[in-house]
Design an enzyme around this catalytic site. Sequence first.
Site, PDB file in Angstrom:
ATOM      1  N   ASP A   1       1.292  36.246  33.095  1.00 12.19           N
ATOM      2  CA  ASP A   1       2.594  36.643  33.641  1.00 12.19           C
ATOM      3  C   ASP A   1       2.679  38.147  33.936  1.00 12.19           C
ATOM      4  OD1 ASP A   1       4.165  34.340  33.995  1.00 12.19           O
ATOM      5  OD2 ASP A   1       4.762  34.264  31.882  1.00 12.19           O
TER       6      ASP A   1
ATOM      7  N   ARG B   1       3.750  36.758  26.051  1.00 12.56           N
ATOM      8  CA  ARG B   1       3.847  37.939  26.898  1.00 12.56           C
ATOM      9  C   ARG B   1       3.839  39.252  26.105  1.00 12.56           C
ATOM     10  NH1 ARG B   1       7.762  37.862  31.924  1.00 12.56           N
ATOM     11  NH2 ARG B   1       6.233  39.468  32.450  1.00 12.56           N
TER      12      ARG B   1
ATOM     13  N   ARG C   1      16.978  36.083  27.118  1.00 11.73           N
ATOM     14  CA  ARG C   1      15.832  36.906  26.732  1.00 11.73           C
ATOM     15  C   ARG C   1      16.273  38.164  25.960  1.00 11.73           C
ATOM     16  NH1 ARG C   1      11.193  35.512  29.854  1.00 11.73           N
ATOM     17  NH2 ARG C   1      11.309  33.270  30.170  1.00 11.73           N
TER      18      ARG C   1
ATOM     19  N   HIS D   1      16.998  35.537  33.619  1.00 14.89           N
ATOM     20  CA  HIS D   1      16.967  37.010  33.626  1.00 14.89           C
ATOM     21  C   HIS D   1      18.069  37.485  34.578  1.00 14.89           C
ATOM     22  CE1 HIS D   1      12.434  37.609  32.486  1.00 14.89           C
ATOM     23  NE2 HIS D   1      13.182  38.088  31.509  1.00 14.89           N
TER      24      HIS D   1
ATOM     25  N   CYS E   1      10.871  40.190  40.569  1.00 15.99           N
ATOM     26  CA  CYS E   1      10.149  40.099  39.298  1.00 15.99           C
ATOM     27  C   CYS E   1       8.808  40.838  39.361  1.00 15.99           C
ATOM     28  CB  CYS E   1       9.858  38.639  38.936  1.00 15.99           C
ATOM     29  SG  CYS E   1      11.308  37.614  38.768  1.00 15.99           S
TER      30      CYS E   1
END
Length: 274
Positions: free
Chosen positions: A72, A97, A143, A172, A266
Site C-alpha cells: 500500500d 501498513r 482510521r 478516509h 491517495c
Amino acid sequence: MEPSPVRTARRRHYLLCPPTHFAVDYAINPWMDPTRPVDRAAAEAQWGRLRDALRALGHRVDLLDPVPGLPDMVFTANGATAIDGRVLVARFRHEQRAPEAEAHRRWFAAAGYRPVRVAGPVNEGEGDFLLTGRHLLAATGFRTSRAAHHEARRVLGRPVVSLVLVDPRFYHLDTALAVLDEEQIMYHPPAFAPESRRVLRALYPRAILVAEPDAAVFGLNAVSDGRHVVLPAAAHGLAGRLHRAGYVPVPVDMPELLKGGGGPKCCVLELRPG
Ligand code: ARG
C-alpha cells in the site's frame, strides 16, 4: 447565471511512490478483495500517467523509494502531514501498513524538514487531514483517532476542525471531501455524521455538494492546485460541475489502484516545505 470566477493555480510540490510492489494481499477497507487479481503492470502505467499529469501541470514531483512487502506504499497521502516545513509522520491503524511510517520519517528528515515528529495516536496523514486556507480539516471514525487531531493542532500549529466519518466506503477524509482552493471545498454529505455536516455547512456554505454517483466512483479523491482538479475519469458529472464552477477538470483513470481502495489523491502527498 453568475459568471464563474477565474481560478488561479499555485505551483505545488508533491511526494509520490511508484506501485512497484502494489498488491491486494489483505483487506483493510471495503474496496479491497484479495481474491481478485491485480495487474501490477497496469497499476504502474496508470500511476505513471498520474505522475506525468502532475508534472505537465508544472508541479514538482519527488519520489519515495518503494519497499518490498509494503503493497500500500503507493498511497503516500497516508504517510504524513507537512505544513510550513513541520511534519507529523503517520501512525497507521493496521499493522500491515505500520512500517511505511519509518520510510516517510526518513525521507522528511533527509529532505530537511524540522521538526519531523512521529504521531503518538493513530494518524493516517493527509488521508484524514486536509488543509484549507483557514483550517486543518481532520477526520475520525475509521482510521485517525480524535486524539491525533489535538496532537496535529499542537505540532502543526493550525486550527483543527474535527469531523466524523460514518460510511465505511469513505473511510478516509480524502475519499469524502476535497479541498479545491483556499476557500472552496467539495464533499459528500452522507459520508459525515449529522453534527459534522452542520459544521461543514456553517464553515463552507458555498461548497460543492457531491451526490452518490460521483462519490461512489471516488470522485472526491481529487488533487487540486487551485485551478486544475485531477480526479477519477469515472466521475463524469462532477467534472462537468467543476468546469462550470471555473475549474479545469483533469480526468485520470486508475482502476487498478481502486482495487486497493485508492484514487489519485491517495497517491499524492502535498509537501509544504515552508
Ligand atoms: N489500501 C489502503 C488502505 O486501506 C488505501 C489507502 C488509500 N489512501 C487514502 N488516502 N485514502 O489503507
